[in-house]
Design a protein around this motif. Structure first.
Motif, PDB file in Angstrom:
ATOM      1  N   GLU A 248       1.926   5.926   6.420  1.00  0.00           N
ATOM      2  CA  GLU A 248       2.268   6.874   5.360  1.00  0.00           C
ATOM      3  C   GLU A 248       2.272   8.306   5.905  1.00  0.00           C
ATOM      4  OE1 GLU A 248       0.877   7.780   0.811  1.00  0.00           O
ATOM      5  OE2 GLU A 248      -0.661   7.462   2.334  1.00  0.00           O
TER       6      GLU A 248
ATOM      7  N   PHE B  25       0.809  -1.214   0.000  1.00  0.00           N
ATOM      8  CA  PHE B  25       0.000   0.000   0.000  1.00  0.00           C
ATOM      9  C   PHE B  25       0.845   1.268   0.000  1.00  0.00           C
ATOM     10  CE2 PHE B  25      -2.014   3.453   2.387  1.00  0.00           C
ATOM     11  CZ  PHE B  25      -3.124   3.682   1.589  1.00  0.00           C
TER      12      PHE B  25
ATOM     13  N   LEU C 216      -5.209  -1.521   5.689  1.00  0.00           N
ATOM     14  CA  LEU C 216      -5.201  -0.299   4.885  1.00  0.00           C
ATOM     15  C   LEU C 216      -5.249   0.942   5.771  1.00  0.00           C
ATOM     16  CD1 LEU C 216      -7.548  -1.290   1.931  1.00  0.00           C
ATOM     17  CD2 LEU C 216      -5.089  -0.919   1.853  1.00  0.00           C
TER      18      LEU C 216
ATOM     19  N   ASN D 268       0.470   3.728  -3.094  1.00  0.00           N
ATOM     20  CA  ASN D 268      -0.307   4.933  -2.839  1.00  0.00           C
ATOM     21  C   ASN D 268       0.521   6.185  -3.134  1.00  0.00           C
ATOM     22  OD1 ASN D 268      -2.701   6.225  -2.103  1.00  0.00           O
ATOM     23  ND2 ASN D 268      -1.938   6.561  -0.029  1.00  0.00           N
TER      24      ASN D 268
ATOM     25  N   VAL E 230      -2.343   3.858   5.991  1.00  0.00           N
ATOM     26  CA  VAL E 230      -2.559   5.308   5.886  1.00  0.00           C
ATOM     27  C   VAL E 230      -1.850   6.034   7.024  1.00  0.00           C
ATOM     28  CG1 VAL E 230      -4.332   7.104   6.047  1.00  0.00           C
ATOM     29  CG2 VAL E 230      -4.716   5.124   4.599  1.00  0.00           C
TER      30      VAL E 230
END
Length: 125
Positions: free
Chosen positions: A116, A48, A109, A52, A113
């Protein structure tokens, strides 16, 4: 000692909540799910974050970290991520015996996030 960065703290608390979800899904879900859920988390989070970032660069999106000092309410809104993962961890306790792979993917997920966001905050200084 320096202050702990809030985005890093958010990622850590979401990660701990994700570990709780894996534990409850392994104990109360279908037998043999512990290894499967751990692999799902690793694959989703590792895939991810770079994908992303690639998508954001291609689309021209420039989002700041989730918690920043320009808007004080971002900390309150960001606290929803660990809360949602903790609430997800309660689901296998009340409805045991199912496969919770999709629930683990969704929580992974959410964790991705927050990781990140912590990386963006670290790059910003």
């Amino acid at each position: 000692m320096k202050r702990i960065e809030p985005n890093l703290l958010l990622a850590i608390t979401t990660g701990i909540a994700l570990l709780l979800l894996i534990l409850t899904a392994s104990v109360f879900g279908q037998p043999g799910g512990a290894l499967k859920y751990g692999i799902i988390v690793l694959v989703v989070v590792v895939a991810f974050i770079p994908l992303n970032a690639l998508l954001a660069r291609k689309m021209g999106w420039a989002r700041p970290p989730m918690i920043h000092s320009d808007a004080a309410s971002t900390a309150a809104w960001a606290s929803l991520f660990p809360m949602m993962v903790i609430m997800s961890a309660a689901i296998p306790v009340f409805w045991p015996g199912h496969d919770y792979g999709l629930l683990v993917i969704i929580a992974s997920l959410w964790f991705g996030v927050t990781v990140e966001s912590a990386l963006k905050a670290r790059q910003a200084g």
